[in-house]
Enzyme design. Structure first.
Site, PDB file in Angstrom:
ATOM      1  N   LEU A   1       0.855  -1.185   0.000  1.00  0.00           N
ATOM      2  CA  LEU A   1       0.000   0.000   0.000  1.00  0.00           C
ATOM      3  C   LEU A   1       0.891   1.235   0.000  1.00  0.00           C
ATOM      4  CD1 LEU A   1      -2.775   1.430   0.308  1.00  0.00           C
ATOM      5  CD2 LEU A   1      -2.491   1.199   2.784  1.00  0.00           C
TER       6      LEU A   1
ATOM      7  N   ILE B   1       4.590  -1.166   3.125  1.00  0.00           N
ATOM      8  CA  ILE B   1       4.283   0.236   2.841  1.00  0.00           C
ATOM      9  C   ILE B   1       5.207   0.697   1.723  1.00  0.00           C
ATOM     10  CG2 ILE B   1       4.235   2.584   3.747  1.00  0.00           C
ATOM     11  CD1 ILE B   1       2.068   0.807   4.925  1.00  0.00           C
ATOM     12  N   LYS B   2       4.615   1.236   0.667  1.00  0.00           N
ATOM     13  CA  LYS B   2       5.400   1.718  -0.467  1.00  0.00           C
ATOM     14  C   LYS B   2       5.840   3.162  -0.226  1.00  0.00           C
ATOM     15  CE  LYS B   2       4.288   0.402  -4.698  1.00  0.00           C
ATOM     16  NZ  LYS B   2       3.502   0.179  -5.945  1.00  0.00           N
ATOM     17  N   ILE B   3       7.148   3.364  -0.322  1.00  0.00           N
ATOM     18  CA  ILE B   3       7.742   4.689  -0.162  1.00  0.00           C
ATOM     19  C   ILE B   3       8.545   4.999  -1.416  1.00  0.00           C
ATOM     20  CG2 ILE B   3       9.422   6.057   1.145  1.00  0.00           C
ATOM     21  CD1 ILE B   3       8.663   4.454   3.625  1.00  0.00           C
TER      22      ILE B   3
END
Length: 952
Positions: free
Chosen positions: A117, A148-150
């Site tokens: 996400l 978690i997409k960064i």
């Protein structure tokens, strides 16, 4: 995915596992998870993970009805912004997908089985914002197989490190260059080391580095084709590189990964249980039809890697892919390709830098579309719970407004506004005046205090509530008093905002002093009018009660103000605090509006609950294309700045008529400064299109079901004539609270476009200074400084500075008035400023007179009562555009009232205010004339109206 499924070891997708690569799917959709399609891919194709991004969610949520049921359920329970609603929908999707993938997570001991996400794309270049969002989303989804997409921007790398150190699984996205990959691998290891040094477990943390592939070839090959077509001398060498640079770039990234895995540093982390940060190949769909549709899967297969495959490519590889360990093949050839592109000037470094920027922008665009789609569906579901806005604009204005709205979107100005970035305006002190953005939620959080006060007021048996205040402290409560009327079982709310002795006496006669609650409302506590009004009514109440009226007075003021000190000294029943970061005209939804509303028995939960819809509809997550309040502000700002339409004419349904007076102050005091601004025109009965110039925007605020037929017809005629008309429709009176916030937000936006600070009021203070000088002079000498009229005619005495006196001559009243009003030209406005009692008779007189002037001169007209307007439109008259022609009207007071403990009287204060106001108008070079009426007021007003009629 409709292609026939291959089974067992013959399935190329499943065969990837033999080479150490995990196939993930670059796709998520609620129906796909719910109908078993996702689980089928896990079972039959060996799918080991899922990634999402804004573009994927936009396609999933923006079309169809998959999400409608949950939207309706969520919106029935709570008031949400589009961003909050999207997040709840997305979190549900992610949680459902993690459930499907969790068996994979268990079977692979946490190597695979992840669902990704993305943090908001708006934060791609904001390190601290990304960290906060990553931690918040990690907690919100609360699934061990979440990533978690960064984004792998320069600002993203330290956020990756911080998130890893906090135990968050991270998918680093939008990596194009080897240098960027090196930075995020370093960030991953540093995060693990930080966590390990604190004695915390690092064995369960997983991360992938998403290295984008095909987009690089798209750019490079495009450059190659252009140079070849232009006959470049290196055409053959260039053509040999087509379709090769991206794969070579990825192979070298993998070589760096292998090198790092051999280091002593990594060995220490591995010994502590750390998992490697696997390279994930992203953007692996083939864009160029000349190449194999599975090129970027077949050529990038190797141990400890992931390929996140788009659906069409997933199907294609299942059908005809040929797995082999290709990632380590011909590494020397890959280095040669990278050297060749540099020799030939293809500049891979510049290409990858550009792709990062474009990738972030593309995700922002997709996120805007996604949130816009969610906002549109939300509006449809909520329906009449929201105020509605429709704008009918002429072509050129419409195009300019649309361009400005798109500029706000591209530049992220809406998000900057909510982030309290003063550069949205002038970059000075604006940031400290933005607490009105949060005040609705603040008051809802403290609603019990207000409701308890409301109950106590009722229990004490008060029959009246008299609010004593000026400007922002009075105009909002006046709207509530006039709109809601007296509530059963509660006292009637009245608002007194005048120093006219006749008006004060009228209010005093209308109330029962023994059973009245007095609300002294003053933000600073030092404003003259509420202080002397408090003094008068405290003496009057004490006389009526026969004892100190302590329990009959409350105050609303800022913490630490002079009024708070007075209230404590005088043992006021209650002291309510405002918020220091809210200016008076933005304060109606704070205690300055809510305390008198509570005393009057208005349902505050319903009122503030309605206002909350407007807050959420204007939120940072609602794209400008769906953000009605922002659009209204853009319309007003662009119409004034670019097209000279700086007169905003308010038309309000009779049941909410008083809203116009509040809007007058909001627009005038916020925007009328530095020689520019919006001039509000309230209560000017509509005429036919022919009586108006080309300097207007019409704002029609209508109450559905209570429309005035004449207004409706007049508005339709204006629309038909091509005049710009913005119609805002309320479905019930409680939505006036939505209108408050809607217009506050629009005013802030308009101020940005006009390039002014909408939260200061420099010219209001100028009048106060002059008034203080005059009252001080009276205290010293017993009289105001002498003044002499430049002309007299019967009961009329005319006053002006030398320049204005010369401009109008010294003849009789008609000739003076004729000369004065005929100074008004196209685009100007005429303002009548009457320092007399504001009662039914005087209001009828001033309305008739203004219409006479409008129809004769074809200019906008304002009809104001002093000193009330000094804290409202007075700012724009002095500091705004120099387009006003002013007639100040003063008169003898039939009776006067003393001010307790002062030498001056209320009549003297009013006279000082009028003279101070006029002096500042003159100093600013305004076209101003004062006429003083001697003798009986009613006869004098009639004579003045007749003289003006002859003059124009």
């Amino acid at each position: 995915m409709d292609a026939e499924q291959n089974k067992g070891s013959t399935n190329p997708l499943k065969a990837l596992e033999r080479f150490g690569q995990s196939p993930w799917l670059d796709f998520i959709q609620r129906s796909y998870t719910a109908d078993g399609s996702l689980r089928k891919l896990v079972d039959e194709d060996g799918l080991k993970g899922v990634t999402s991004n804004p573009a994927i969610f936009e396609k999933a949520m923006g079309y169809g009805t998959d999400y409608d049921a949950q939207m309706k359920e969520l919106l029935a329970r709570e008031t949400l912004s589009a961003g909050e609603l999207y997040e709840k929908l997305a979190v549900t999707d992610i949680q459902d997908a993690t459930k499907v993938l969790h068996p994979v997570y268990v079977a692979t001991k946490g190597v695979d089985g992840y669902v990704s996400l993305e943090v908001s794309p708006y934060l791609a270049f904001d390190t601290e914002g990304t960290i906060h969002e990553a931690l918040r989303l990690w907690k919100e989804v609360d699934r061990e197989n979440l990533m978690i997409k960064i984004p792998g921007t320069r600002e993203g790398a330290p956020a990756v490190q911080a998130a890893i150190a906090e135990g968050v699984n991270v998918n680093v996205t939008l990596l194009f260059s080897l240098d960027a990959y090196k930075a995020v691998l370093e960030a991953y290891m540093a995060g693990l080391e930080t966590r390990h040094a604190k004695g915390e477990d690092i064995s369960k943390i997983a991360s992938v580095a998403s290295f984008f592939v095909s987009r690089i070839d798209g750019k490079i090959d495009g450059e190659i084709d252009a140079r070849v077509a232009a006959g470049d001398k290196d055409a053959a060498a260039l053509k040999a590189l087509r379709g090769k640079v991206a794969i070579a770039n990825a192979k070298l990234a993998y070589q760096h990964y292998l090198d790092v895995m051999k280091t002593e540093r990594w060995a220490k982390l591995k010994a502590a249980g750390a998992r490697p940060q696997r390279l994930l190949w992203a953007s692996t769909g083939t864009k160029d039809k000349a190449f194999s549709d599975v090129l970027y899967v077949e050529e990038l297969i190797g141990p400890e890697t992931v390929n996140t495959i788009p659906p069409a490519t997933f199907d294609a590889f299942r059908d005809h892919g040929t797995p082999r360990e290709s990632l380590t093949e011909d590494v020397a050839g890959a280095r040669h390709v990278i050297d060749e592109q540099a020799r030939l000037g293809l500049d891979l470094g510049a290409v990858t830098e550009k792709l990062v920027v474009e990738g972030c922008a593309a995700f922002v665009d997709a996120f805007d579309k996604l949130l816009g789609a969610v906002a549109a569906k939300q509006k449809a579901i909520l329906g009449d719970k929201l105020i509605a806005q429709e704008a009918r604009l002429p072509g050129e204005l419409k195009a300019a407004v649309e361009a400005a709205i798109e500029d706000w979107r591209k530049e992220g100005k809406l998000r900057r506004l909510w982030a309290r970035d003063a550069s949205v305006w002038t970059g000075n002190g604006e940031a400290k005046w933005l607490d009105w953005l949060d005040v609705v939620e603040d008051r809802l959080a403290h609603i019990a205090e207000l409701e308890n006060f409301s109950r106590e007021v009722k229990e004490r048996g008060f029959t009246d509530v008299l609010l004593l205040g000026m400007g922002g402290s009075s105009l909002g409560p006046e709207v509530l008093a006039e709109t809601f009327g007296r509530q059963p079982g509660f006292p009637r709310l009245r608002v007194l905002d005048s120093t006219d002795p006749q008006e004060i006496a009228t209010f005093e006669k209308a109330i029962n002093l023994k059973t009245t609650l007095f609300v002294v409302s003053s933000k600073s506590g030092a404003t003259l009018e509420p202080n002397i009004l408090k003094a008068h009514f405290r003496v009057a109440a004490e006389k009526a009660l026969g004892h100190a009226p302590d329990g009959h007075f409350v105050t609303v003021t800022d913490p630490g103000s002079q009024m708070e000190e007075v209230a404590r000294k005088c043992s006021f029943w209650k002291i309510f605090h405002g918020l220091g970061g809210i200016g008076g005209r933005f304060s109606v939804l704070s205690n300055f509006g809510m305390v008198p509303a509570a005393a009057a028995g208005i349902d505050l939960r319903k009122l503030l609950g309605s206002a909350l819809y407007a807050v959420k509809e204007s939120a940072a997550s609602v794209p400008p294309a769906e953000n009605a309040a922002l659009q209204l502000g853009v319309i007003l700002g662009v119409a004034a700045k670019t097209f000279g339409r700086d007169k905003v004419t308010f038309v309000t349904s009779p049941a909410i008529r008083d809203l116009g007076a509040w809007l007058e102050q909001l627009l005038a005091e916020s925007t009328g400064k530095r020689g520019r601004g919006l001039i509000p025109i309230d209560d000017e009965t509509l005429g036919g299109p022919g009586v108006y110039g080309k300097d207007r925007v019409f704002a029609y605020v209508r109450l559905k079901g209570a429309e005035d037929a004449a207004q409706e017809a007049a508005i339709e005629a204006l629309r038909a004539a091509g005049e710009p008309v913005v119609t805002i429709t309320l479905t019930d009176t409680y939505q006036v609270a939505q209108a408050f916030f809607h217009w506050e937000f629009a005013t802030a936006v308009a101020g940005s476009i006009l390039e002014i600070d909408p939260f200061d009021q420099p010219d209001v203070e100028a009048s106060k200074v002059e008034t203080r000088k005059l009252t001080a002079a009276f205290n010293e000498t017993g009289s105001l400084p002498p003044e002499a009229p430049f002309a007299k005619d019967g009961v009329f005495s005319f006053y002006a500075d030398d320049a204005n006196a010369k401009a109008v001559g010294d003849g009789d009243a008609v000739s003076i008035l004729k000369a004065h009003f005929h100074r008004a030209k196209a685009g100007d406005y005429v303002a009548l400023l009457a320092y007399i009692e504001r009662d039914k008779t005087s209001r009828s007189w001033i309305q008739a007179l203004r219409l006479k002037l409008r129809d004769a001169l074809h200019v906008a007209t304002a009809a104001e009562f002093g000193p009330r307007f000094l804290h409202s439109t007075g700012q724009a008259y002095k500091g705004g555009p120099a387009s006003g022609v002013f007639l100040q009207v003063t008169a003898d007071d039939a009776a006067d009232l003393p001010v307790p403990d002062e030498k001056f009287t209320f009549g003297i204060v009013k006279a000082a205010q009028a003279r101070g106001d006029f002096d500042v108008l003159s100093e600013r070079g305004r076209r101003a004339l004062r006429v003083h009426i001697s003798g009986p007021l009613e006869a004098g007003l009639k004579a003045l109206s007749e003289a003006i009629g002859k003059a124009v």
